[in-house]
Design a protein around this motif. Structure first.
Motif, mmCIF file in Angstrom:
data_model
loop_
_atom_site.group_PDB
_atom_site.id
_atom_site.type_symbol
_atom_site.label_atom_id
_atom_site.label_comp_id
_atom_site.label_asym_id
_atom_site.label_seq_id
_atom_site.Cartn_x
_atom_site.Cartn_y
_atom_site.Cartn_z
ATOM 1 N N THR A 97 42.363 17.200 -19.215
ATOM 2 C CA THR A 97 42.467 16.615 -17.886
ATOM 3 C C THR A 97 43.340 17.395 -16.912
ATOM 4 O OG1 THR A 97 44.341 15.218 -18.530
ATOM 5 C CG2 THR A 97 42.112 14.280 -18.772
ATOM 6 N N ARG A 98 44.022 18.435 -17.382
ATOM 7 C CA ARG A 98 44.955 19.163 -16.518
ATOM 8 C C ARG A 98 44.629 20.657 -16.472
ATOM 9 N NH1 ARG A 98 49.137 16.529 -14.708
ATOM 10 N NH2 ARG A 98 50.464 18.356 -14.515
ATOM 11 N N PHE A 99 44.760 21.223 -15.276
ATOM 12 C CA PHE A 99 44.595 22.658 -15.101
ATOM 13 C C PHE A 99 45.945 23.371 -15.022
ATOM 14 C CE2 PHE A 99 43.962 26.508 -12.550
ATOM 15 C CZ PHE A 99 42.995 27.126 -13.321
ATOM 16 N N SER A 115 41.230 24.036 -4.906
ATOM 17 C CA SER A 115 40.246 23.179 -5.581
ATOM 18 C C SER A 115 38.894 23.862 -5.743
ATOM 19 C CB SER A 115 40.089 21.836 -4.858
ATOM 20 O OG SER A 115 39.501 22.005 -3.592
ATOM 21 N N GLY A 116 38.432 24.576 -4.733
ATOM 22 C CA GLY A 116 37.151 25.283 -4.838
ATOM 23 C C GLY A 116 37.167 26.364 -5.904
ATOM 24 N N PRO A 117 38.153 27.274 -5.863
ATOM 25 C CA PRO A 117 38.203 28.320 -6.893
ATOM 26 C C PRO A 117 38.358 27.779 -8.312
ATOM 27 C CG PRO A 117 39.586 28.905 -5.048
ATOM 28 C CD PRO A 117 39.108 27.509 -4.800
ATOM 29 N N VAL A 118 39.147 26.729 -8.480
ATOM 30 C CA VAL A 118 39.323 26.163 -9.828
ATOM 31 C C VAL A 118 38.006 25.582 -10.319
ATOM 32 C CG1 VAL A 118 40.467 24.346 -11.170
ATOM 33 C CG2 VAL A 118 41.810 25.775 -9.614
ATOM 34 N N ARG A 119 37.305 24.864 -9.462
ATOM 35 C CA ARG A 119 36.016 24.288 -9.857
ATOM 36 C C ARG A 119 35.026 25.410 -10.186
ATOM 37 N NH1 ARG A 119 33.140 19.216 -10.375
ATOM 38 N NH2 ARG A 119 31.147 19.995 -11.076
ATOM 39 N N TRP A 120 34.957 26.434 -9.348
ATOM 40 C CA TRP A 120 34.064 27.566 -9.587
ATOM 41 C C TRP A 120 34.378 28.245 -10.918
ATOM 42 C CZ3 TRP A 120 36.158 32.538 -9.785
ATOM 43 C CH2 TRP A 120 35.224 33.549 -10.024
ATOM 44 N N ALA A 121 35.660 28.561 -11.149
ATOM 45 C CA ALA A 121 36.059 29.259 -12.374
ATOM 46 C C ALA A 121 35.790 28.403 -13.609
ATOM 47 C CB ALA A 121 37.533 29.653 -12.310
ATOM 48 N N SER A 122 35.944 27.097 -13.482
ATOM 49 C CA SER A 122 35.652 26.195 -14.602
ATOM 50 C C SER A 122 34.152 26.125 -14.859
ATOM 51 C CB SER A 122 36.190 24.794 -14.308
ATOM 52 O OG SER A 122 37.587 24.822 -14.207
ATOM 53 N N ASP A 123 33.372 25.967 -13.790
ATOM 54 C CA ASP A 123 31.910 25.917 -13.944
ATOM 55 C C ASP A 123 31.373 27.203 -14.558
ATOM 56 O OD1 ASP A 123 31.867 23.397 -12.825
ATOM 57 O OD2 ASP A 123 30.813 23.993 -10.989
ATOM 58 N N ALA A 124 31.967 28.345 -14.168
ATOM 59 C CA ALA A 124 31.507 29.643 -14.668
ATOM 60 C C ALA A 124 32.060 29.958 -16.057
ATOM 61 C CB ALA A 124 31.915 30.744 -13.685
ATOM 62 N N ARG A 125 32.888 29.071 -16.576
ATOM 63 C CA ARG A 125 33.527 29.246 -17.890
ATOM 64 C C ARG A 125 34.412 30.502 -17.945
ATOM 65 N NH1 ARG A 125 28.760 26.493 -19.445
ATOM 66 N NH2 ARG A 125 29.249 24.624 -20.613
ATOM 67 N N ILE A 126 35.047 30.765 -16.825
ATOM 68 C CA ILE A 126 36.001 31.866 -16.745
ATOM 69 C C ILE A 126 37.374 31.398 -17.204
ATOM 70 C CG2 ILE A 126 37.229 33.361 -15.100
ATOM 71 C CD1 ILE A 126 34.542 33.418 -13.518
ATOM 72 N N VAL A 127 37.649 30.121 -16.971
ATOM 73 C CA VAL A 127 38.955 29.561 -17.300
ATOM 74 C C VAL A 127 38.795 28.124 -17.782
ATOM 75 C CG1 VAL A 127 39.395 28.761 -14.948
ATOM 76 C CG2 VAL A 127 41.321 29.300 -16.424
ATOM 77 N N ASN A 128 39.705 27.725 -18.638
ATOM 78 C CA ASN A 128 39.782 26.337 -19.096
ATOM 79 C C ASN A 128 41.059 25.721 -18.553
ATOM 80 O OD1 ASN A 128 37.457 26.434 -20.775
ATOM 81 N ND2 ASN A 128 38.661 27.489 -22.324
#
Length: 147
Positions: A121-123, A103-116
């Motif tokens: 609604t789904r990762f 959950s932390g890495p996904v939130r970080w990568a999303s906030d940094a616009r590294i990944v969508n």
């Protein structure tokens, strides 16, 4: 006497040969055979904190890398990444639970616009990483972080 020594030596050899493979400190994974072409690479990513394995003693080298695993690796590469900060924040995605390891890495990568996400609604964290994603995520990472 020689026969007893030979019998003892053969018995010891048979016992030792039936024991499970034990990994070294450089590579704690029992499923990485000695001499495998990827043995040094696994030891490198483990020793440098990029990968931790699928369990404390397995690396599972034949398993596909997932989207969740890959963003964890990118986060592990990042100086100043604060897992506690990102893990405490609510996920954008309904399929990434706040208490999960990613959950932390996904939130970080999303906030940094590294990944969508795979949609709004789904990762899809457990979906196998595609070649396109494996090229795009590091490109975005390099662009956003300067690494």
């Amino acid at each position: 006497m020689k026969k007893k020594m030979l019998t003892l030596a053969l018995t010891a050899c048979m016992v030792l040969c039936t024991l499970p493979f034990t990994a070294s400190a450089a590579n704690p994974f029992i499923d990485i055979p000695d001499g495998a072409w990827y043995e040094d690479a696994v030891a490198h990513v483990y020793q440098n904190g990029l990968f931790s394995g699928t369990t404390a003693t397995t690396f599972t080298p034949e398993k596909d890398m997932t989207r969740g695993m890959f963003v964890q690796v990118l986060a592990n590469m990042t100086t100043g990444y604060d897992e506690t900060y990102y893990k405490a924040r609510t996920s954008y995605y309904t399929d990434v639970h706040q208490k999960s390891w990613m959950s932390g890495p996904v939130r970080w990568a999303s906030d940094a616009r590294i990944v969508n996400g795979t949609n709004v609604t789904r990762f899809s964290p457990d979906r196998a990483l595609t070649r396109e994603q494996m090229a795009l995520m590091p490109y975005n990472y390099a662009e956003k972080t300067g690494n």
